[in-house]
Design a protein around this motif. Sequence first.
Motif, PDB file in Angstrom:
ATOM      1  N   THR A 114      46.972  52.409  43.245  1.00  0.00           N
ATOM      2  CA  THR A 114      45.802  51.545  43.086  1.00  0.00           C
ATOM      3  C   THR A 114      45.453  51.353  41.609  1.00  0.00           C
ATOM      4  O   THR A 114      45.080  50.249  41.188  1.00  0.00           O
ATOM      5  N   ASN A 115      45.572  52.397  40.818  1.00  0.00           N
ATOM      6  CA  ASN A 115      45.281  52.262  39.390  1.00  0.00           C
ATOM      7  C   ASN A 115      46.320  51.401  38.679  1.00  0.00           C
ATOM      8  O   ASN A 115      45.974  50.618  37.790  1.00  0.00           O
ATOM      9  N   LEU A 116      47.590  51.529  39.066  1.00  0.00           N
ATOM     10  CA  LEU A 116      48.614  50.668  38.479  1.00  0.00           C
ATOM     11  C   LEU A 116      48.371  49.208  38.837  1.00  0.00           C
ATOM     12  O   LEU A 116      48.522  48.320  37.989  1.00  0.00           O
ATOM     13  N   ALA A 117      48.013  48.968  40.096  1.00  0.00           N
ATOM     14  CA  ALA A 117      47.749  47.594  40.514  1.00  0.00           C
ATOM     15  C   ALA A 117      46.547  47.020  39.764  1.00  0.00           C
ATOM     16  O   ALA A 117      46.572  45.879  39.294  1.00  0.00           O
ATOM     17  N   ALA A 118      45.494  47.812  39.633  1.00  0.00           N
ATOM     18  CA  ALA A 118      44.299  47.337  38.936  1.00  0.00           C
ATOM     19  C   ALA A 118      44.584  47.089  37.458  1.00  0.00           C
ATOM     20  O   ALA A 118      44.108  46.112  36.876  1.00  0.00           O
ATOM     21  N   ALA A 119      45.359  47.986  36.843  1.00  0.00           N
ATOM     22  CA  ALA A 119      45.712  47.800  35.438  1.00  0.00           C
ATOM     23  C   ALA A 119      46.460  46.492  35.232  1.00  0.00           C
ATOM     24  O   ALA A 119      46.216  45.760  34.256  1.00  0.00           O
ATOM     25  N   SER A 120      47.353  46.182  36.153  1.00  0.00           N
ATOM     26  CA  SER A 120      48.117  44.940  36.069  1.00  0.00           C
ATOM     27  C   SER A 120      47.213  43.720  36.244  1.00  0.00           C
ATOM     28  O   SER A 120      47.315  42.739  35.509  1.00  0.00           O
ATOM     29  N   ALA A 121      46.318  43.784  37.227  1.00  0.00           N
ATOM     30  CA  ALA A 121      45.400  42.667  37.461  1.00  0.00           C
ATOM     31  C   ALA A 121      44.468  42.465  36.265  1.00  0.00           C
ATOM     32  O   ALA A 121      44.200  41.330  35.859  1.00  0.00           O
ATOM     33  N   CYS A 122      44.004  43.577  35.688  1.00  0.00           N
ATOM     34  CA  CYS A 122      43.114  43.477  34.523  1.00  0.00           C
ATOM     35  C   CYS A 122      43.838  42.900  33.318  1.00  0.00           C
ATOM     36  O   CYS A 122      43.202  42.351  32.413  1.00  0.00           O
ATOM     37  N   ALA A 123      45.160  43.035  33.307  1.00  0.00           N
ATOM     38  CA  ALA A 123      45.956  42.458  32.215  1.00  0.00           C
ATOM     39  C   ALA A 123      46.262  40.984  32.449  1.00  0.00           C
ATOM     40  O   ALA A 123      46.965  40.364  31.640  1.00  0.00           O
ATOM     41  N   GLY A 124      45.761  40.430  33.555  1.00  0.00           N
ATOM     42  CA  GLY A 124      45.910  39.004  33.801  1.00  0.00           C
ATOM     43  C   GLY A 124      47.123  38.618  34.629  1.00  0.00           C
ATOM     44  O   GLY A 124      47.436  37.428  34.743  1.00  0.00           O
ATOM     45  N   ARG A 125      47.811  39.587  35.226  1.00  0.00           N
ATOM     46  CA  ARG A 125      48.994  39.283  36.027  1.00  0.00           C
ATOM     47  C   ARG A 125      48.615  39.032  37.490  1.00  0.00           C
ATOM     48  O   ARG A 125      47.682  39.639  38.013  1.00  0.00           O
ATOM     49  N   ALA A 126      49.365  38.178  38.144  1.00  0.00           N
ATOM     50  CA  ALA A 126      49.213  37.977  39.585  1.00  0.00           C
ATOM     51  C   ALA A 126      49.823  39.193  40.273  1.00  0.00           C
ATOM     52  O   ALA A 126      51.044  39.362  40.285  1.00  0.00           O
ATOM     53  N   THR A 127      48.973  40.036  40.840  1.00  0.00           N
ATOM     54  CA  THR A 127      49.404  41.360  41.296  1.00  0.00           C
ATOM     55  C   THR A 127      49.181  41.523  42.790  1.00  0.00           C
ATOM     56  O   THR A 127      48.141  41.129  43.338  1.00  0.00           O
ATOM     57  N   VAL A 128      50.167  42.134  43.443  1.00  0.00           N
ATOM     58  CA  VAL A 128      50.112  42.405  44.878  1.00  0.00           C
ATOM     59  C   VAL A 128      50.262  43.903  45.100  1.00  0.00           C
ATOM     60  O   VAL A 128      51.110  44.553  44.479  1.00  0.00           O
TER      61      VAL A 128
END
Length: 207
Positions: free
Chosen positions: A20-34
């Motif tokens: 969950t933290n990896l996914a959130a970090a990716s989303a916060c970086a502006g990536r389309a994350t699943v």
Amino acid sequence: MLTILVANIKGGCGKTTIATNLAAASACAGRATVLADVDRQRSSLGWLGRRPDTLPALVGLDWSKDIGDAPRGTQRLVIDAPAALKTRQIEDLVKMADVVVLPVLPGAFDEQATQRFLGKLEELKSIAKNRKAVAVVGNRLRARTRAADRLDQFLGGIGHRVVTRLRDSQIYADAAATGLSLFDMPGKRASEHRGDWAPLLDYIDRT
């Protein structure tokens, strides 16, 4: 699309927290994350259901029965694997992944399970020939304890890269209860703990 598989056959080692933290970090970086949840407990999807709409968006997939495909346009896929993976499941999930993130806790039982899981991974050609990256993460460590020292010795001898060590903290439980991650939280405390994640995020980005 970069795919990150968070896996270990030992339950309770922090797979969902890391996923969950990896996914959130990716989303916060502006990536389309699943975020794909393979565990029947659906803990990652439960966290996602609590996540405020005001935060960077994440798409959740329920793969607890069948492994599917990520939507078009996905830039980063994070897979939260269950414990007690069967050999075929390991093969299928590793085949999809670009990076395998393997969390391990201090303690003899966790070390045994991790060694068994690494043994299964190393039977796969993609791992044995270094075509897939394996990032070992020491999790819930308390500095200057015998358990931490023992884990350091274990991690140093398993033949895979130990990318980072995450400190034990109540902040993860506090964040999870409200659908947050370290990367969504303001303040010095969260910032200090995000520093533990920097080596892992850098390693993934370089893959």
